[in-house]
Design a protein around this motif. Structure first.
Motif, PDB file in Angstrom:
ATOM      1  N   ASN A  72       0.256   1.097  -5.787  1.00 34.09           N
ATOM      2  CA  ASN A  72      -1.123   0.751  -4.992  1.00 34.09           C
ATOM      3  C   ASN A  72      -0.829  -0.479  -5.031  1.00 34.09           C
ATOM      4  O   ASN A  72      -1.146  -1.488  -5.453  1.00 34.09           O
ATOM      5  N   VAL A  78      -8.403  -4.133  -6.718  1.00 37.33           N
ATOM      6  CA  VAL A  78      -9.115  -3.362  -7.618  1.00 37.33           C
ATOM      7  C   VAL A  78      -9.168  -3.735  -9.003  1.00 37.33           C
ATOM      8  O   VAL A  78     -10.219  -3.677  -9.397  1.00 37.33           O
ATOM      9  N   PHE A  88     -13.274   3.987  -9.379  1.00 41.90           N
ATOM     10  CA  PHE A  88     -11.593   4.033  -9.388  1.00 41.90           C
ATOM     11  C   PHE A  88     -11.181   5.559  -9.287  1.00 41.90           C
ATOM     12  O   PHE A  88     -11.654   6.632  -9.672  1.00 41.90           O
ATOM     13  N   ASP A  92      -5.667   4.024  -8.779  1.00 42.52           N
ATOM     14  CA  ASP A  92      -6.251   2.743  -9.578  1.00 42.52           C
ATOM     15  C   ASP A  92      -6.012   2.636 -10.759  1.00 42.52           C
ATOM     16  O   ASP A  92      -5.983   1.607 -11.558  1.00 42.52           O
TER      17      ASP A  92
END
Length: 262
Positions: A72, A78, A88, A92
């Motif tokens: 990610n 995030v 999420f 995530d």
């Protein structure tokens, strides 16, 4: 209010570069140290094995950070998201799990490195009883910080899954990690200053060889850098305002630099 989607152009280039450098330097440094200690028949001590544990944890942490960034690339965004409408997704959550493990390992890296320095003090200097007592007290201080911070991080949310399903640190399940970050960092800086100042009186009263003088000089230079780095990391990471999560992106590089001091 934070936007509900991560920026498309964010790339973790600095994280990748620093992580790769940390892995290379850590392996090179510990390999050279063990080679010199063995080839000169100086023998290996607790300071060497504690340093080896710190380097192994550093490598594992760097791998986890690289893995998380590859999975990610917008993970930092995030982790700092404060928009309650942001949901999420699977990557995530996976990113948060990897970085959570890395955050727990940080205290093992820092704790074992500090203990390694204290054991090295005990080996290098011809110490008296008073100095040994100071070393023991400092060691207990490091152990208390290491265990306390590790346990606190592992229990920052109950149940633990709230540590990675969102970045809001829900007060129903989690304590304020932002304040904890600041407190843990401040205590670590104090411990580093204590460790750095411990041998000053002993050094002033000793007749050291050139080799030991060079070793001591490097310890003080490195220790001073660690203290400054720790202060910067603590200040930059604290999220001013009514936030329950620290700012991770400004301190990622500084954290990796701290870890590289193993």
């Amino acid at each position: 209010m934070t936007s509900t989607a991560p920026p498309e152009d964010e790339q973790p280039t600095s994280t990748i570069a620093i992580s790769g450098l940390v892995i290379a330097l850590a392996i090179l440094f510990v390999a050279l140290r063990f080679y010199i200690r063995i080839s000169t028949k100086a023998g290996l001590g607790w300071d060497d094995f504690l340093l080896l544990a710190a380097v192994a944890s550093t490598i594992l942490t760097a791998v986890l950070v690289l893995w998380a960034s590859a999975v990610n690339p917008h993970g930092n965004w995030v982790a700092e998201a404060i928009d309650p409408s942001y949901q999420f997704v699977a990557i995530d959550v996976f990113y948060s799990k990897l970085t959570f493990v890395a955050s727990v390992l940080y205290f093992t890296i820092a704790g074992s490195t500090k203990l390694s320095i204290l054991f090295m003090y005990n080996r290098i200097f011809s110490v008296n009883r008073q100095f040994r007592i100071q070393l023991y007290l400092a060691s207990f201080m490091v152990l208390g910080w290491w265990v306390g911070c590790t346990v606190a991080t592992l229990t920052n949310c109950i149940p633990l899954r709230y540590s990675w399903i969102n970045a809001l640190a829900d007060p129903r399940y989690c304590f304020n990690f932002n304040i904890y970050w600041m407190a843990a960092g401040a205590v670590e800086v104090v411990i580093d200053i204590v460790i750095l100042s411990l041998p000053v009186r002993v050094v002033l009263g000793l007749q050291l060889s050139r080799r030991n003088k060079a070793t001591v000089a490097m310890i003080f230079l490195l220790g001073g850098f660690v203290v400054v780095t720790g202060i910067i990391r603590t200040i930059l990471g604290y999220h001013r305002g009514h936030y329950r999560e620290p700012l991770y992106s400004p301190v990622e590089v500084w954290t990796m630099l701290l870890q590289s001091q193993g």
